[in-house]
Design an enzyme around this catalytic site. Structure first.
Site, short mmCIF file in Angstrom:
data_model
loop_
_atom_site.label_atom_id
_atom_site.label_comp_id
_atom_site.label_asym_id
_atom_site.label_seq_id
_atom_site.Cartn_x
_atom_site.Cartn_y
_atom_site.Cartn_z
N TYR A 178 31.59 34.72 45.33
CA TYR A 178 30.68 34.82 44.17
C TYR A 178 30.72 36.40 43.54
CZ TYR A 178 26.62 35.06 41.43
OH TYR A 178 25.61 35.14 40.38
N LYS B 88 32.16 37.88 39.95
CA LYS B 88 31.09 38.66 39.13
C LYS B 88 31.54 40.24 38.80
CE LYS B 88 27.97 36.13 37.89
NZ LYS B 88 27.85 35.77 36.54
#
Length: 327
Positions: A155, A159
């Site tokens: 994750y 990003k």
């Protein structure tokens, strides 16, 4: 009337943001793919106050399906600013499904950037995450921290890749960008899998609270209206600039240790927590701690909601929502 396109508009932060933008006199277009990470009914409830508004338009679509899907949904609209919140969320689940996170968060973002380039949209606020800092030793976290070897979850990596993509489009196509790194946002409509929502439901059910690690991990909890205020200030900042590329932290500048959070949650519901210690979860960081001086300087950002006040507001919301939003 300035127009903002909000991706992920049916989510926790997205629905609050759309309501604030409409109240401030913006026209808002929203899109969401109703990712099944949590129940569709919950997101539909989030949209309840938006769908009948004369200045709000909505399209259900998945950014992974490409530019033509966006063209079909918004054939004539050219927003002044795009706020890109849509993403597959969750640090822990990303460890088990890395490809899904890269597909949603990197490929989806690329398609949105291409649509913006082709449509001539020149301003983007990109929702990044405090997770990009990993366990960097310098605290509080500053936006100029080198992050080449910082991400410890897929994750987080997705990003940081999104930030790299926004810079590429800034460099090649003069896109104005504000990357906003969010720090553990909480409040009414918070996702059911997140700590505060989970803890309060467990406390009310008389169940023990899982404590991952020794309880000293800490998060910079930021109340949702404070984060949304920072986003709206960011939208106005982008509209006032000719061409800019900046990255800011939107946090609260005060890490709360896990045991302190559990105690505060217990106080908010009038229950003494029973703790159940467990091993640290893969991908979790030790501390998040935002240096917000840059956001204060650029935007006048000033988070003002205390943890106690925010938890009380969350409990009041939880008392009022229909059952599907609690599952």
């Amino acid at each position: 009337m300035p127009t903002v396109l909000v991706t992920g508009c049916a989510g926790f932060i997205g629905s609050h943001l759309c309501e604030r933008l409409l109240a401030d006199g913006f026209r808002v277009y929203g899109l969401d793919n109703f990712d099944p990470f949590y129940r569709r009914e919950t997101k539909e409830q989030n949209l309840t106050g938006l769908l009948g508004h004369p200045n709000f338009g909505f399209a259900e679509l998945d950014l992974r399906h490409g530019v033509e899907t966006l063209n079909a949904a918004f054939p004539d609209e050219t927003p002044d600013v795009v706020v890109h919140l849509a993403a597959k969320a969750g640090v822990g689940p990303s460890v088990n499904e890395p490809a899904a996170y890269l597909d949603n968060n990197v490929v989806g973002t690329t398609h949105l950037l291409e649509w913006m380039r082709l449509r001539g949209v020149q301003r983007l606020l990109f929702a990044s995450s405090s997770s990009v800092y990993g366990n960097t030793p310098r605290r509080p976290f500053r936006e100029d921290e080198p992050l080449l070897a910082s991400c410890i979850s897929p994750y987080a990596a997705s990003k940081l890749a999104g930030e790299q993509l926004t810079y590429t489009y800034h460099h090649l196509y003069q896109l104005s960008v504000l990357n906003a790194r969010f720090f553990t946002v909480y409040g009414p409509r918070q996702r059911p899998d997140l700590a505060i929502h989970k803890f309060i439901r467990l406390l009310r059910a008389g169940q023990p609270i899982p404590v991952f690690g020794d309880g000293t991990t800490a998060r910079d909890y930021t109340y949702v209206t404070d984060t949304v205020d920072g986003i709206v200030r960011g939208v106005r900042y982008l509209m006032a600039q000719a061409r800019v590329y900046e990255t800011i932290n939107l946090g609260n500048n005060r890490p709360i240790p896990l045991l302190e959070l559990v105690a505060a949650a217990g106080k908010a519901v009038g229950v003494t927590p029973e703790l159940q210690f467990q091993p640290m979860q893969a991908g979790d960081v030790e501390v998040t701690f935002a240096d917000i001086s840059k956001a204060q300087q650029l935007l006048g950002y000033n988070p003002a909601t205390s943890l106690e006040t925010g938890l009380q507001a969350f409990v009041h919301w939880l008392d009022a929502v229909p059952e599907p939003a609690q599952a």
